[in-house]
Structures are given as structure tokens and as C-alpha cells.
Design a protein around this motif. Sequence first.
Motif, PDB file in Angstrom:
ATOM      1  N   ARG A  74       6.396  -1.164  -8.901  1.00 54.44           N
ATOM      2  CA  ARG A  74       7.507  -1.555  -8.037  1.00 54.44           C
ATOM      3  C   ARG A  74       7.632  -3.052  -7.844  1.00 54.44           C
ATOM      4  NH1 ARG A  74       7.658   2.162  -2.749  1.00 54.44           N
ATOM      5  NH2 ARG A  74       9.656   1.036  -2.646  1.00 54.44           N
ATOM      6  N   THR A  89       2.481  -4.512 -10.879  1.00 52.39           N
ATOM      7  CA  THR A  89       1.537  -3.720 -10.090  1.00 52.39           C
ATOM      8  C   THR A  89       1.410  -2.317 -10.665  1.00 52.39           C
ATOM      9  OG1 THR A  89       3.330  -3.105  -8.592  1.00 52.39           O
ATOM     10  CG2 THR A  89       2.027  -5.033  -8.012  1.00 52.39           C
ATOM     11  N   ARG A  90       0.341  -1.636 -10.269  1.00 56.30           N
ATOM     12  CA  ARG A  90       0.098  -0.307 -10.809  1.00 56.30           C
ATOM     13  C   ARG A  90       1.128   0.707 -10.348  1.00 56.30           C
ATOM     14  NH1 ARG A  90      -5.357  -1.809 -10.097  1.00 56.30           N
ATOM     15  NH2 ARG A  90      -5.461  -0.866  -8.032  1.00 56.30           N
ATOM     16  N   ASP A  91       1.737   0.502  -9.190  1.00 56.86           N
ATOM     17  CA  ASP A  91       2.773   1.434  -8.752  1.00 56.86           C
ATOM     18  C   ASP A  91       4.125   1.157  -9.429  1.00 56.86           C
ATOM     19  OD1 ASP A  91       3.512  -0.919  -7.575  1.00 56.86           O
ATOM     20  OD2 ASP A  91       3.329  -0.206  -5.505  1.00 56.86           O
ATOM     21  N   SER A 104      -5.072  -4.450  -5.603  1.00 60.73           N
ATOM     22  CA  SER A 104      -4.562  -3.221  -4.995  1.00 60.73           C
ATOM     23  C   SER A 104      -3.498  -2.607  -5.886  1.00 60.73           C
ATOM     24  CB  SER A 104      -3.976  -3.537  -3.609  1.00 60.73           C
ATOM     25  OG  SER A 104      -2.922  -4.477  -3.723  1.00 60.73           O
ATOM     26  N   ASP A 105      -2.987  -1.451  -5.432  1.00 55.16           N
ATOM     27  CA  ASP A 105      -1.942  -0.792  -6.198  1.00 55.16           C
ATOM     28  C   ASP A 105      -0.603  -1.495  -6.043  1.00 55.16           C
ATOM     29  OD1 ASP A 105      -3.730   1.066  -7.071  1.00 55.16           O
ATOM     30  OD2 ASP A 105      -3.243   2.561  -5.528  1.00 55.16           O
ATOM     31  N   ASP A 106      -0.428  -2.275  -5.004  1.00 54.33           N
ATOM     32  CA  ASP A 106       0.813  -3.023  -4.805  1.00 54.33           C
ATOM     33  C   ASP A 106       0.495  -4.521  -4.868  1.00 54.33           C
ATOM     34  OD1 ASP A 106      -0.594  -3.320  -2.503  1.00 54.33           O
ATOM     35  OD2 ASP A 106       0.873  -2.367  -1.184  1.00 54.33           O
TER      36      ASP A 106
END
Length: 776
Positions: free
Chosen positions: A74, A70-72, A113-115
Motif C-alpha cells: 500500500r 512495503t509488504r502490504d 514492519s509490514d507498513d
Amino acid sequence: MVALSDPTSVKVYTVNGASSSTSSSLPDWLTRKRQAKGKGKRAVKEQFEGTIELIQHFEFPEASNRVKTTRDGRHAIATGTYKPHMKVWDLDELALKFERHSDVENVDFVILSDDWTKTLHLQADRSIELHTQSGFHYRTRIPRFGRAVQYHYPSCDAIFGAAGNEVYRLNLDQGRFLNPLVLQGTDGSGGGIEGVNAIDINPAHQLFGFGIDGNGTVEFWDPRSRSRVGLLHLPHNRLIPTYAAPTLPGVDDASTLSVTSISSRSDGLSYAVGTSTGHTLLYDIRSARPFALKDQGYGLPVRNVSWVEGGSRMAGDGLVVSADKKVIKIWDRNEPSSNFASITPATDINDVHHIPGSGLLMVANEGIKMTTYYIPQLGPAPRWCSFLENITEELEDQTTRTIYEDFKFVEKSELESLGLSHLIGTAALKPYMHGYFLSLKLYDAARVIANPFAYAEHRERVVKEKMEKMAETRIRTRKDQVGVKVNKKLAERVMREEERNKRKEERKKKKAVKEAEDEEMSVVEEEEKGDAGRPNLLSDPRFKSLFEDPEFEVNEDSREFALANPVAAMRRRTEGERNAKESKSGRRKTAVEEEEEESEKGSSDSEDEDKEESEDSDNDDLRTGSRISRHAEQALRMSDVSQSQRRKNPSVRMVPMRAQADGHHAPDKGASFGQRRSGKALSSKSGKHKDTHDSTYMNRTADGGLEMSWVPSGSSEAKDRAEQKKSAAKKKDMFGHGMERGGEEREVNMSESERSGRKHRRHGMRSGSKNTFRRM
């Protein structure tokens, strides 16, 4: 954790899964079977010994298709089979978060999404599934079988590449399909386009790039006008003739060139294009010619190509990651001919994902376990596994495992002796040079079967080596002769000669220092420096083999050695006869006694040499005194040796050595040995006995020889004693021819009990036959 050896000396650590150096020779189905049965302790130890599992349960039952983060940063999401399902891992916890099954195998997916909460999946049956945090959300279908999917964030359009010349668009904001993008191809009508294999959206200017299957081109489209703005032709002549894969006549066309992957750089100008011939081409958007060309070497289609963005420690941001089914290559865009790192996993590769700003690579493959590689020189470890930095630093100081550590190299002859020649051509043997690489476990098992007594022979050899080492430690050797293995007597002689020369030089230098002036002293010091650097026979490397190689050992029993060294040969023969007598008597000297005798001989020889050297430098008076003291010391030393021998061998009865005064006359030089012994010698001039105030002593050595010395005496008592002996000598009775009776009287000091005899009765019964007679 296993470090893979690389020709470029770049360390590649396997932190998840199995690498080529630790891969098991067992098939995956047998590994799965062991896992299903709940492996025993032995199997667990064999599987996990020397490895590290960075992410727990980072695997699929059969194989993995795609993997992304994911982009974050995590979470990690991957899809695999069988049964088809999706897994999500929490990277902060390094553990599996959840898994979600589906009905059809996944082809590709994107994270919306970011997650991890919103994902879109392209399935193998033309269906499209939307997943949210709560689970499966919505399913729809596209007209043709899809091959790739991307998401355009500004317009909320999901773009699907499929078979044919159409690119489908699904607007997730409106919830409906939009008009597809119809690719024109080289002729403007879409001819020659079999499908769209890859889709790329440039993050800088949002330009669409479509990798075409069939005609070897890349089409660029503007999302604002929804029209083609450029067409890139690959260099067909540079790729097809030399690197085309083998084809079947009538089935495959050798002229077919396809684009299998495409990736744009964040600067908006550079593109990396992977082809079906195993090549990766780098383009600048302003030029139609590639500025770099990289060949994977296997002729297989390129599965994935990407740019290393940020975090690079060695080559800035100019590195490219390209992978086909067999190998992953990381190389510099400015030097494509050399590899920064090359990784060959144990199983076929399906997808490679590089975590931005780090040195971590995640690989989806055809094996059960997904693989993760960490390259410290490529970039730092991600935040959620920063401890890898410390682990790899410690491993760099230790000995790392090589690629073929679990394999044994055997030749064909050895393979036949083990009875494994029937495995030639199978996967159990890996051909290499003039032999094969064989699994170490299989090699050990075959060797035990072929020779059941191999362990006993090995154990006997090890015990023998240990015994030889222990025997060497019991032999006391000099420090300067530690490296001497043969010709030890020659080495000892060289050392004694060197020590004697050193002592001579020291005496000469001392005498020169006393007589020389200050200027001459400096000359002497210069000579010392010149002599100090002169090598001897032991220190000269040219004669090193003389004391180490057994072929240069001197045979002292040979006739040539006896002719060249008669004295040493005679001494050796005498020692052999004495040893033979001792062996007949039933007793042999121990090693300690032999070493003591050798040390005593060596010390006595060195002392005699020192004393002879000192005699040359002294005057006549000092020379006479030193000779007297030397004889006295030698007599005492020989008496001590005889006493020590008597203590060592109590069965030998030795005759005590006594100093006898045989007369006070000093013999002339021309006197006979008997005259010198009796102290009577005729003067060379008068022919009469020459009286002196000296006393002559005779010592009998342990080996039966005689040793004579004299001590000057000037007292009146010595004169009276000499007069008495002289008068007693005159009273001798002569009879026969040369026979006499009487002779010299020996003074015997007797106690009062010995003079008067025994006065008391013996205690206890004792027969006369048991009396002990001592020989004096």
C-alpha cells in the motif's frame, strides 16, 4: 503513457517519468529552472503531452538512490537527494504522503514492519538511523563505512556489510551490537577481502549470503551456528579476460573480480549473482558451476538482480531482472541468450524494484523524475492501479510512438547545409549508421534559419497538389478506367472492342441455345466459363505500366504514329485545324462541351457498330429496313446536334436542313451522282428513265456534307406529284452550251399575309441600313 518498441514485440509502457523516446534534449538543471519559475502553458504542454503520471510527485530535486514497497503493498518508500531526504507515497491515493529530511545522504535502507511506520537507514557517514511513525527515533554508528544492510526477522538482527572482512550485527530487540561475523576468505584469514558489497537472506532456510569485493567469491553463513558453511568461487577465467573493463596501470588491477549484487529465489535452491564485469550468473546451491550466464553488454557493474516471483504470464516464474547503470534486461533463466524485454532509460540507473506478482517496475535513477514501467506480458497491474489494464488494451489498438519519433535522421552533407556540423561529437547528435539522430525541434529551427522561405515553398507545393486533386475530380472518367493515367484513347478503344466482342458472343450464344439440344447447352456453358477468365489488355498485369507509366505514353503527334495510323492522324489534324479556327474567332469550347461531343461520338460509333453487327445476322429484307431506320435516326440526331450547337453559339447562323424530294425515279447502279440526285437515271439496259414509286431525300449535314436516303411510296398522290414534276422538267429552256433555264420547282407553302404582302405601316422609325438579312 509511452510504449517503447522492443525487438521481442513485448510492450513496455512508461507510466511515470521520462523514457528514452520522450526524453528532452535539455539538461536537468534547465528543466529544474523552468519548474522553479512556474512554467508557462507552452512548457507544460511540451512536458506532459502524450504522457501519464501514475503517481503524483514521484520525484526528487536531484536524484533518487533507493526505492522499495512495503509488504502490504500500500505504500512506496524512496530515498534521494539533494537535500537528502526520504519520501513516502500512498499508493491507494497515488499521491505523496509525506517527506522527511536527514543530514546525510542515504546508502541503503530496509523496512522493518509490514507498513511504512518502521524503517532503518544506513547513512553515508557510518551512522544508522531508526525512523518510526512519529519521525526520527534513534541514531547510532558502525566502525566502518557501510555498503549494504539486511534485516533478519527471526532474530531481530540488523546485518550491515561494510569495508573490511567484518559483518556487523545490531540486535533491535536488545538494543545493542552483537559480535560481528568475521569472514575468512579463501585463505581462512580474511585475506583479499576489501568489503561486503551485497547481503542476502534466503526466505526458505534463512541462510546468509555475502557478496565479497576483491576476490570474486560468495560466502554462505548459518545464523544458528554463526559460522561459514560454504564458499562459492566465480569462474574467473570466463569473465575477466574477455569482459574486463579498461583499467589504469598502477591503479586498477585487471585480475580483480567482485560480487556487486546477490539475490536468492523463494524455493531456497537458486541464487542469482551479479558481478563487477557486467555478468549475471545463476547457481543451484547444490552445484559449484553456474547453469546460466548473462552478459549485460556494457561491462559495467550490475546494480541490481532479482527473481520475478508470481504473476508471470509468459514464462512462468523463471524470469530474472538484471540491471546495470545503462540498461534493464528481463530474461529467462533457461534461455539467457535472448531477452524477454530490454529497457534503456534516459538517465543512469541506481536501483530497480519489481513489485511481486505484477508487471510493474520502479526505477531510482540520476534524473529528477523517478521512472515506473508497466509490462502487461510480465504480469497484471497491481490492485491500486488496475486501470492500467484498460488503458494498455486501448493503446495496443492505436499507433504507438517509436523510440526515435522525437529525432530526425540527417546525413553529414545535410548537417553541413544546415550549419550544424560543429555539433559532431557532442551530445546533441547521436551517431547512427551513416548519419546522426538530431532533435526534431533543433532540426526545425536550423532549417528555418538556413532557408527562411521554406514555409512559403511548402505552402505553394501543398496548394498546387490540392488544385491538381480538385482538377481530377472535375474530369468525369469511367469506372473501369479509374487507374488509366496515360493512353486513355487506347484504353477506350480496347473497352469498345471488348464490349463489341461481348455482344457478338451473346448473340452467337443465344442463337446456339435456340438450336442446340440439352447436351450441347452444357458444352456452350463450359466455353463461357473458359472465355470469362481470359484477361484483356486493361486487366492483364503485364501491361499495367502501359496505362500508368508516362514513359509508355503514345505520342500521336509523331511521324511514326501518323505512318502507322493514317486515318487517326488525319482526323487529329482536322480537329486541330477546327480548333485553330475557333481560337481565331475568339471562342473556344468548354471542357463540358468537349466531353459531350466525345461522348456523342463514342455513342454514335458504338451504335453504328452494333447496327452493323445486327445487319450481318439478319436477312436482306430486315437489313434494308434497318438501314432505312438508321439513316432516319441519324438525320434526326444530326438535326438535334445542330440545334444544340446553335443554342451554345448564337452568333453562328446555320442553314436549316430540309429533306428534298428530287424525283421519283430510282437511279441505276451505273448512273452518275447528278442523275441520282435529280432522281433521273438511265436504265442499264434500255437507256431510258426507270420509274419507281420511291422518293429520294437529301440532308445537308452540319459540316457541309450530303446524306441521301429514300423512302418507298405507293400512294396515288405521290404518283401525281411525280407527274407534275416531270412535266415541269420538260418545259426547261435550253440555251448556250449546256445551259438551261427553269428547272425544278419547289413547293413553298405560303400564308395569306405572305401572298398579299404587307398591308400595315411599320411601327417605330427604322433605317434601311439596320435591316437584318438572313441567309437561307
